[in-house]
Design a protein around this motif. Structure first.
Motif, PDB file in Angstrom:
ATOM      1  N   TYR A 163      43.445  49.165  50.928  1.00  0.00           N
ATOM      2  CA  TYR A 163      44.350  48.078  50.585  1.00  0.00           C
ATOM      3  C   TYR A 163      45.363  48.574  49.558  1.00  0.00           C
ATOM      4  O   TYR A 163      45.000  49.160  48.539  1.00  0.00           O
ATOM      5  CB  TYR A 163      43.558  46.896  50.021  1.00  0.00           C
ATOM      6  CG  TYR A 163      44.394  45.682  49.719  1.00  0.00           C
ATOM      7  CD1 TYR A 163      45.070  45.007  50.728  1.00  0.00           C
ATOM      8  CD2 TYR A 163      44.496  45.199  48.412  1.00  0.00           C
ATOM      9  CE1 TYR A 163      45.829  43.882  50.449  1.00  0.00           C
ATOM     10  CE2 TYR A 163      45.252  44.072  48.129  1.00  0.00           C
ATOM     11  CZ  TYR A 163      45.914  43.422  49.156  1.00  0.00           C
ATOM     12  OH  TYR A 163      46.677  42.308  48.870  1.00  0.00           O
ATOM     13  N   GLY A 179      39.806  47.571  46.154  1.00  0.00           N
ATOM     14  CA  GLY A 179      40.442  47.613  47.465  1.00  0.00           C
ATOM     15  C   GLY A 179      41.003  48.967  47.798  1.00  0.00           C
ATOM     16  O   GLY A 179      41.301  49.265  48.968  1.00  0.00           O
ATOM     17  N   THR A 197      40.047  43.821  41.974  1.00  0.00           N
ATOM     18  CA  THR A 197      40.891  44.054  43.155  1.00  0.00           C
ATOM     19  C   THR A 197      41.207  45.534  43.332  1.00  0.00           C
ATOM     20  O   THR A 197      41.564  45.957  44.425  1.00  0.00           O
ATOM     21  CB  THR A 197      42.202  43.267  43.033  1.00  0.00           C
ATOM     22  OG1 THR A 197      42.889  43.645  41.825  1.00  0.00           O
ATOM     23  CG2 THR A 197      41.951  41.768  43.019  1.00  0.00           C
ATOM     24  N   ALA A 205      50.612  42.710  45.781  1.00  0.00           N
ATOM     25  CA  ALA A 205      49.399  42.723  46.598  1.00  0.00           C
ATOM     26  C   ALA A 205      48.163  42.400  45.759  1.00  0.00           C
ATOM     27  O   ALA A 205      47.262  41.678  46.202  1.00  0.00           O
ATOM     28  CB  ALA A 205      49.242  44.088  47.265  1.00  0.00           C
ATOM     29  N   GLU A 254      46.910  47.958  46.863  1.00  0.00           N
ATOM     30  CA  GLU A 254      47.061  47.214  45.613  1.00  0.00           C
ATOM     31  C   GLU A 254      47.683  48.115  44.553  1.00  0.00           C
ATOM     32  O   GLU A 254      48.101  49.229  44.835  1.00  0.00           O
ATOM     33  CB  GLU A 254      45.718  46.632  45.167  1.00  0.00           C
ATOM     34  CG  GLU A 254      44.524  47.543  45.318  1.00  0.00           C
ATOM     35  CD  GLU A 254      44.488  48.619  44.266  1.00  0.00           C
ATOM     36  OE1 GLU A 254      44.708  48.292  43.092  1.00  0.00           O
ATOM     37  OE2 GLU A 254      44.242  49.776  44.595  1.00  0.00           O
ATOM     38  N   SER A 306      41.867  41.690  58.454  1.00  0.00           N
ATOM     39  CA  SER A 306      42.921  42.479  57.826  1.00  0.00           C
ATOM     40  C   SER A 306      42.411  43.027  56.497  1.00  0.00           C
ATOM     41  O   SER A 306      41.377  42.602  55.968  1.00  0.00           O
ATOM     42  CB  SER A 306      44.166  41.621  57.600  1.00  0.00           C
ATOM     43  OG  SER A 306      43.897  40.589  56.665  1.00  0.00           O
ATOM     44  N   LEU A 307      43.156  43.977  55.925  1.00  0.00           N
ATOM     45  CA  LEU A 307      42.737  44.558  54.648  1.00  0.00           C
ATOM     46  C   LEU A 307      42.705  43.504  53.548  1.00  0.00           C
ATOM     47  O   LEU A 307      41.803  43.505  52.705  1.00  0.00           O
ATOM     48  CB  LEU A 307      43.680  45.711  54.274  1.00  0.00           C
ATOM     49  CG  LEU A 307      43.616  46.954  55.163  1.00  0.00           C
ATOM     50  CD1 LEU A 307      44.637  47.994  54.703  1.00  0.00           C
ATOM     51  CD2 LEU A 307      42.212  47.550  55.150  1.00  0.00           C
ATOM     52  N   LEU A 308      43.683  42.608  53.550  1.00  0.00           N
ATOM     53  CA  LEU A 308      43.688  41.530  52.566  1.00  0.00           C
ATOM     54  C   LEU A 308      42.465  40.644  52.730  1.00  0.00           C
ATOM     55  O   LEU A 308      41.812  40.269  51.737  1.00  0.00           O
ATOM     56  CB  LEU A 308      44.962  40.703  52.700  1.00  0.00           C
ATOM     57  CG  LEU A 308      45.057  39.453  51.810  1.00  0.00           C
ATOM     58  CD1 LEU A 308      45.014  39.835  50.333  1.00  0.00           C
ATOM     59  CD2 LEU A 308      46.321  38.666  52.129  1.00  0.00           C
ATOM     60  N   VAL A 321      39.286  42.403  51.341  1.00  0.00           N
ATOM     61  CA  VAL A 321      39.210  42.396  49.874  1.00  0.00           C
ATOM     62  C   VAL A 321      38.871  41.000  49.360  1.00  0.00           C
ATOM     63  O   VAL A 321      38.001  40.833  48.492  1.00  0.00           O
ATOM     64  CB  VAL A 321      40.533  42.906  49.271  1.00  0.00           C
ATOM     65  CG1 VAL A 321      40.522  42.771  47.751  1.00  0.00           C
ATOM     66  CG2 VAL A 321      40.768  44.360  49.662  1.00  0.00           C
ATOM     67  N   ALA A 364      45.791  38.977  46.395  1.00  0.00           N
ATOM     68  CA  ALA A 364      44.350  39.021  46.625  1.00  0.00           C
ATOM     69  C   ALA A 364      43.591  38.297  45.523  1.00  0.00           C
ATOM     70  O   ALA A 364      42.643  37.545  45.788  1.00  0.00           O
ATOM     71  CB  ALA A 364      43.877  40.480  46.718  1.00  0.00           C
TER      72      ALA A 364
END
Length: 292
Positions: free
Chosen positions: A218, A213, A210, A71, A220, A136-138, A141, A75
């Motif tokens: 998210y 997130g 990242t 993940a 990650e 979306s969460l992706l 971020v 990102a």
């Protein structure tokens, strides 16, 4: 290139002092490592069963860390590519001959660069849905990372281009080349090798960012590590966080190696182009029978 003329060569006494300083620094570092290791051992942190959790598939720890790592890479990769493209376009806008475009681009860049990345991420997660835009969460971020890093990359590109001698631009424009051709064919090929170390540093920062997130949920790498610590307890916190840190360090080191390889390959290409053709004499051949 020999640059020894820029400084004095150290004498024998100075070399001996350098060796003593190096040996002393090495001993202090070794003592610090031993002290830390003994401290960890006294608290049971070096037990094999504690570290085995990182590699045991039955615990689910390797799978969870790998999922978070994927993940993170997803990102970071998306944000890197998009930010590089937008950053270059913004740099072109800031270097434009049209004043309104320069001012608008400059205001946009300074605005995004002056706002903390965490605030941008919170705005993307909480502010955009109130405007009717669900992400979306992706996407949240990536959007925040692109907004911040593209403004930083814009200044990197602009600084690298402005560092090139203006005479080249003036000569190209005098030959009738338009500004786009001058930028794409003359300025950027020279500026990119110079900017490469700074670009790599910014890419490393982006990869580490990242982890923010975590704030918006998210999943990650860092969030996965935190979830594992909460599940298994604080007795495994050090091992799990060390595993997370090693994965970050290995990835950033791989990015740095890739940048060095690209730089060295470009340097070899330039040297091969600049090499004189085989069989062509570098000095004129005297003509037989010439006047004496």
């Amino acid at each position: 290139m020999n640059t020894s003329f820029l400084y004095d060569e150290p004498g024998p006494a100075e070399l001996r002092r350098y060796r003593r300083i190096t040996i002393a620094a090495g001993l202090l570092t070794a003592l610090a490592v031993v002290a830390i290791a003994l401290r960890l051992r006294s608290h049971g942190q070096l037990e094999r069963k504690r570290w085995a959790i990182l590699l045991d598939p039955e615990t689910g720890v390797p799978q969870a860390l790998w999922q978070g790592y994927r993940a993170t890479l997803q990102a970071a990769a998306l944000a890197m590519v998009i930010a590089l493209v937008i950053g270059l376009l913004l740099a072109v806008g800031r270097l434009s001959a049209h004043r309104p475009l320069r001012l608008a681009t400059g205001a946009l860049v300074e605005g995004f660069r002056g706002v903390p990345l965490l605030l941008l991420m919170l705005f993307a997660a909480l502010g955009l849905p109130s405007l009717g835009l669900e992400l979306s969460l992706l996407q949240i971020v990536v959007l925040a990372l692109v907004a911040y890093n593209s403004s930083v990359l814009c200044e990197i590109f602009r600084g690298g281009i402005l560092a090139i001698d203006k005479g080249q631009t003036e000569a190209a424009e005098a030959m009738g080349l338009n500004r786009a051709v001058v930028l794409g064919r003359i300025l950027l090929p020279q500026a990119i090798p110079t900017m490469l170390p700074v670009l790599v540093s910014q890419m490393v920062i982006l990869l580490k960012d990242t982890s923010l997130g975590f704030i918006v949920g998210y999943a990650e790498l860092l969030r996965q590590g935190r979830s594992l610590v909460e599940y298994y307890g604080s007795q495994y916190s050090m091992q799990i966080y060390v595993g997370v840190a090693v994965m970050y360090i290995a990835t950033n080191f791989a990015i740095s190696l890739l940048a060095r390889w690209l730089t060295s390959r470009r340097g070899r290409g330039r040297r091969s182009k600049a090499a004189p053709a085989q069989g062509i004499p570098l000095t004129p051949t005297p003509v037989v029978g010439a006047a004496r």
